[in-house]
Design a protein around this motif. Structure first.
Motif, PDB file in Angstrom:
ATOM      1  N   GLY A 381       0.902  -1.090  -0.080  1.00 22.06           N
ATOM      2  CA  GLY A 381       0.060  -0.060   0.055  1.00 22.06           C
ATOM      3  C   GLY A 381       0.821   1.248   0.070  1.00 22.06           C
ATOM      4  N   GLU A 382       2.099   1.205  -0.231  1.00 28.12           N
ATOM      5  CA  GLU A 382       2.955   2.456  -0.596  1.00 28.12           C
ATOM      6  C   GLU A 382       2.371   3.251  -1.633  1.00 28.12           C
ATOM      7  N   VAL A 383       2.129   4.646  -1.642  1.00 30.44           N
ATOM      8  CA  VAL A 383       1.915   5.232  -2.511  1.00 30.44           C
ATOM      9  C   VAL A 383       2.558   6.265  -3.105  1.00 30.44           C
ATOM     10  N   THR A 384       2.125   7.205  -4.122  1.00 30.43           N
ATOM     11  CA  THR A 384       2.860   8.011  -4.700  1.00 30.43           C
ATOM     12  C   THR A 384       3.409   9.043  -3.521  1.00 30.43           C
ATOM     13  N   GLY A 385       4.692   9.527  -3.722  1.00 31.77           N
ATOM     14  CA  GLY A 385       5.408  10.305  -2.663  1.00 31.77           C
ATOM     15  C   GLY A 385       5.918   9.847  -1.458  1.00 31.77           C
ATOM     16  N   ASN A 386       5.658   8.555  -1.125  1.00 33.56           N
ATOM     17  CA  ASN A 386       5.884   8.064   0.108  1.00 33.56           C
ATOM     18  C   ASN A 386       7.584   7.795   0.076  1.00 33.56           C
ATOM     19  N   ILE A 387       8.140   7.866   1.184  1.00 30.85           N
ATOM     20  CA  ILE A 387       9.549   7.512   1.257  1.00 30.85           C
ATOM     21  C   ILE A 387       9.798   6.246   2.178  1.00 30.85           C
ATOM     22  N   ILE A 388      10.438   5.211   1.576  1.00 33.04           N
ATOM     23  CA  ILE A 388      10.475   3.930   2.029  1.00 33.04           C
ATOM     24  C   ILE A 388      12.059   3.944   2.876  1.00 33.04           C
ATOM     25  N   GLU A 389      12.236   3.496   4.350  1.00 28.17           N
ATOM     26  CA  GLU A 389      13.466   3.364   4.719  1.00 28.17           C
ATOM     27  C   GLU A 389      13.822   1.953   5.371  1.00 28.17           C
ATOM     28  N   VAL A 390      14.616   1.256   5.001  1.00 27.28           N
ATOM     29  CA  VAL A 390      14.961   0.038   5.319  1.00 27.28           C
ATOM     30  C   VAL A 390      16.094  -0.316   5.998  1.00 27.28           C
ATOM     31  N   ASP A 391      16.088  -0.804   7.242  1.00 26.48           N
ATOM     32  CA  ASP A 391      17.256  -0.894   7.982  1.00 26.48           C
ATOM     33  C   ASP A 391      18.042  -2.297   7.437  1.00 26.48           C
ATOM     34  N   VAL A 392      19.258  -1.778   7.055  1.00 16.48           N
ATOM     35  CA  VAL A 392      20.188  -3.056   6.505  1.00 16.48           C
ATOM     36  C   VAL A 392      21.704  -2.741   7.071  1.00 16.48           C
ATOM     37  N   THR A 393      21.635  -2.522   8.412  1.00 18.09           N
ATOM     38  CA  THR A 393      22.680  -2.542   9.219  1.00 18.09           C
ATOM     39  C   THR A 393      23.638  -3.744   9.195  1.00 18.09           C
ATOM     40  N   SER A 394      23.059  -4.828   9.463  1.00 17.31           N
ATOM     41  CA  SER A 394      23.881  -6.149   9.365  1.00 17.31           C
ATOM     42  C   SER A 394      24.533  -6.365   8.177  1.00 17.31           C
ATOM     43  N   TYR A 395      23.705  -6.283   7.186  1.00 12.38           N
ATOM     44  CA  TYR A 395      24.222  -6.585   5.937  1.00 12.38           C
ATOM     45  C   TYR A 395      25.426  -5.701   5.518  1.00 12.38           C
ATOM     46  N   ILE A 396      25.247  -4.331   5.721  1.00 11.76           N
ATOM     47  CA  ILE A 396      26.292  -3.343   5.466  1.00 11.76           C
ATOM     48  C   ILE A 396      27.117  -3.688   6.171  1.00 11.76           C
ATOM     49  N   ARG A 397      27.304  -4.187   7.465  1.00 13.90           N
ATOM     50  CA  ARG A 397      28.476  -4.402   8.041  1.00 13.90           C
ATOM     51  C   ARG A 397      29.253  -5.555   7.545  1.00 13.90           C
ATOM     52  N   GLU A 398      28.636  -6.534   7.147  1.00 17.54           N
ATOM     53  CA  GLU A 398      29.128  -7.851   6.606  1.00 17.54           C
ATOM     54  C   GLU A 398      29.702  -7.448   5.319  1.00 17.54           C
TER      55      GLU A 398
END
Length: 604
Positions: A381-398
């Motif tokens: 249900g994300e719509v036009t103009g929405n901003i999505i932020e996804v936590d990827v901390t563990s992956y970036i560390r790896e």
């Protein structure tokens, strides 16, 4: 290209436990030497483009004898040994000694078949290759020799298909490796594992979960849609993992937000949808589960007609970030995306890719990297103009610790048939562009592109202002007509330990719904808590098994006759009061040791 890894050419022959098959090579088994001081038996030194493959000079590493192969490969090029031979044995293993010079990068690979398909050897397929006797990986020590062994049967080579080459693929710079002592070796015969009833059986699917990653060739999170029966939401990476060579599914009382949807319980479900389906045969899994009030474990099948919509309309997007300038101490990392166009029916999942060797100027649907089935986040249900932020901390560390780039895929795998547009790095407005925010510092993508299937599968879309996502709808899984839901095992925690049922459902789930059940099935004691659940399926017949004993059977012309896919789930709720008065500290686990499927010759 998708290929089922474990479909065998040889009936009744399957893989032993990983270490046993791969691989204790014994002197009594035959071998064909391909390199020893020089190429032998038709093999040749081989390199593509600007890479090099030469014999070593005095002072360079050699295992024994006088010469090894010196391999230098640059970005997207390969070097090594050209073989161009059909493996000589029924259980052929390709063995080589590998040495990586300190400070160099690059990955191991081999090529196969008339279309020269490149197989990267990494953790996604290390059920079928070893490094020094352990599951294979590319994080091995430099400046020393290692032994790799590749179980070629595990990669499902067709009869008379050739192994073309073995070697390395270069990194962004130059990779320098050495290779020696290359041979085909005759492996030990596979164990004869078969269903608990007579028949001319051939193994068509097997996963022993020996990798550290959920195999993307076998598994998909959810079914053809993400929603689950019961009162929980599928939490993906949070509740699905592989540990101790077992698939572990978890459920718990905990809030789960997926865009506009909110659940108060997290649960887990995986399936072979779009990966594997079969009509008739024997389906089996070894499972252990917690009998906790609220838990609803199940092993079941749903029909799959193979109707997935027009692939030309499918789109997926890719982003890649260079981490060279990122601090080695990473406190936080978020992937930020802005939606250019979407409506309330949208479905967006953010995954990591299992390799980073793609470029925005060349990647296509047919060359896109494999995608980890477990997403970082999924939103409805994300719509036009929405901003999505996804936590990827563990992956970036790896990725930072291993000196690798970060690579993401944006996809919809749940047939929503909605086109979603996300601003790309080519967007005119800088604030709209994707960003990886590490320790509150913003990084721009080094590469981004979308890929498109069907008629555009070989077309590159690497310079577009928008990243596109779309899956297509197909009425592929109805239980009407010839379709049927097969519940091989399901249990409710409220029933207590060692009680399950088997059931069949057909003609939808509304007013025309019909079903038949075994009633409660009581298990014999198992010291480790595991039981083997199986189903024998023939035209007009199903027989259900627990620990090799038939416990229920049903004859009827209406027994389903459509190919069906496998589902493993740990849901929450159900019936019989299992959905009510669940404890606030509710938590349950389900362990799956293996899943196997056989076909019988007369019904192929």
């Amino acid at each position: 290209m998708k290929f089922t890894l474990l479909h065998r050419r040889f009936p009744l022959q399957i893989k032993l436990t990983f270490y046993a098959l791969l691989f204790a090579a014994k002197s009594s088994f035959a071998s064909v030497i391909l390199f020893d001081d020089e190429p032998r038996n038709g093999a040749k030194l081989w390199a593509t483009s600007s890479s090099e493959s030469t014999l070593t000079q005095i002072g360079e590493p050699v295992v024994d004898g006088e010469r090894a192969i010196s391999m230098q490969a640059h970005y997207w090029t390969q070097s090594g040994l050209r073989i161009a031979q059909v493996p000589p044995f029924k259980n052929s293993i390709l063995e080589a000694k590998i040495y990586r010079k300190s400070g160099n990068k690059g990955s191991l690979m081999f090529r196969r078949g008339n279309d020269s398909l490149k197989i990267n050897l990494d953790e996604t397929n290390n059920e079928f290759w070893t490094l020094d006797g352990m599951p294979g990986h590319n994080n091995f020590s430099d400046d020393t020799w290692h032994t790799i062994r590749i179980n070629l049967n595990g990669f499902n080579l067709d009869e008379n298909e050739k192994v073309l080459a073995i070697g390395i693929q270069g990194p962004l710079g130059t990779g320098i490796f050495y290779m020696d002592s290359v041979s085909f070796i005759e492996g030990e015969p596979d164990n004869d594992i078969s269903p608990p009833l007579a028949g001319n059986w051939e193994l068509t699917f097997e996963d022993n979960f020996n990798s550290t990653l959920l195999n993307p060739n076998n598994w998909h999170v959810g079914k053809q849609y993400l929603g689950m029966s019961g009162i929980a939401g599928n939490a993906g990476r949070e509740t699905i993992r592989i540990e101790n060579e077992m698939l572990q599914l978890e459920s718990e009382k905990n809030t789960l937000n997926q865009g506009t949807k909110r659940y108060f319980y997290k649960a887990a479900e995986v399936s072979t949808f779009r990966k594997f389906r079969q009509k008739y045969g024997y389906f089996e899994a070894k499972i252990k589960y917690d009998s906790v009030h609220g838990a609803w474990p199940a092993f079941w099948l749903l029909p799959d007609k193979g109707i997935y919509g027009n692939n030309t309309y499918r789109r997926q997007s890719l982003l890649k970030f260079n981490l060279d300038d990122v601090s080695t101490t990473i406190s936080s990392a978020f992937l930020r995306l802005k939606i250019s166009e979407a409506n309330t029916q949208s479905s967006i999942a953010v995954h990591k890719t299992l390799s980073t060797d793609w470029t925005q100027d060349t990647v296509t649907w047919n060359t896109k990297p494999q995608i980890d089935p477990l997403w970082f986040s999924h939103s409805y249900g994300e719509v036009t103009g929405n901003i999505i932020e996804v936590d990827v901390t563990s992956y970036i560390r790896e990725q930072k610790n291993s000196g690798k780039e970060a690579s993401f895929a944006l996809i919809d795998n749940y047939m929503r048939s909605q086109l979603i547009k996300i601003f790309s790095s080519e967007s005119n407005n800088i604030s709209d562009r994707p960003a990886l925010i590490v320790n509150e510092e913003s990084l721009s993508p080094t590469e981004d592109a979308f890929v498109r299937g069907g008629n555009y599968a070989d077309t590159n879309f690497g310079q577009e202002p928008l990243l596109l996502i779309k899956d297509t709808w197909g009425d592929t899984s109805p239980t009407f007509d010839k379709g049927m839901e097969f519940d091989i095992m399901e249990s409710l925690g409220i029933w207590g330990e060692d009680i399950s049922i088997s059931a069949l459902h057909w003609d939808g789930y509304g007013s025309q719904h019909k079903s038949i059940s075994s009633g409660e099935l009581y298990h014999n004691y198992s010291p480790d808590g595991f039981h083997v659940y199986g189903m024998h399926w023939e035209p007009g017949f199903v027989g259900m098994y627990i620990d090799g004993e038939k416990v229920w059977e049903h004859y009827d012309d209406r027994v389903g006759s459509l190919p069906s896919y496998i589902i493993l789930s740990l849901q929450v709720g159900g019936w019989d009061g299992n959905e009510n008065n669940i404890s606030d500290d509710f938590k349950a686990n389900m362990l799956v040791d293996y899943v196997r499927v056989w076909s019988e010759a007369q019904y192929d």
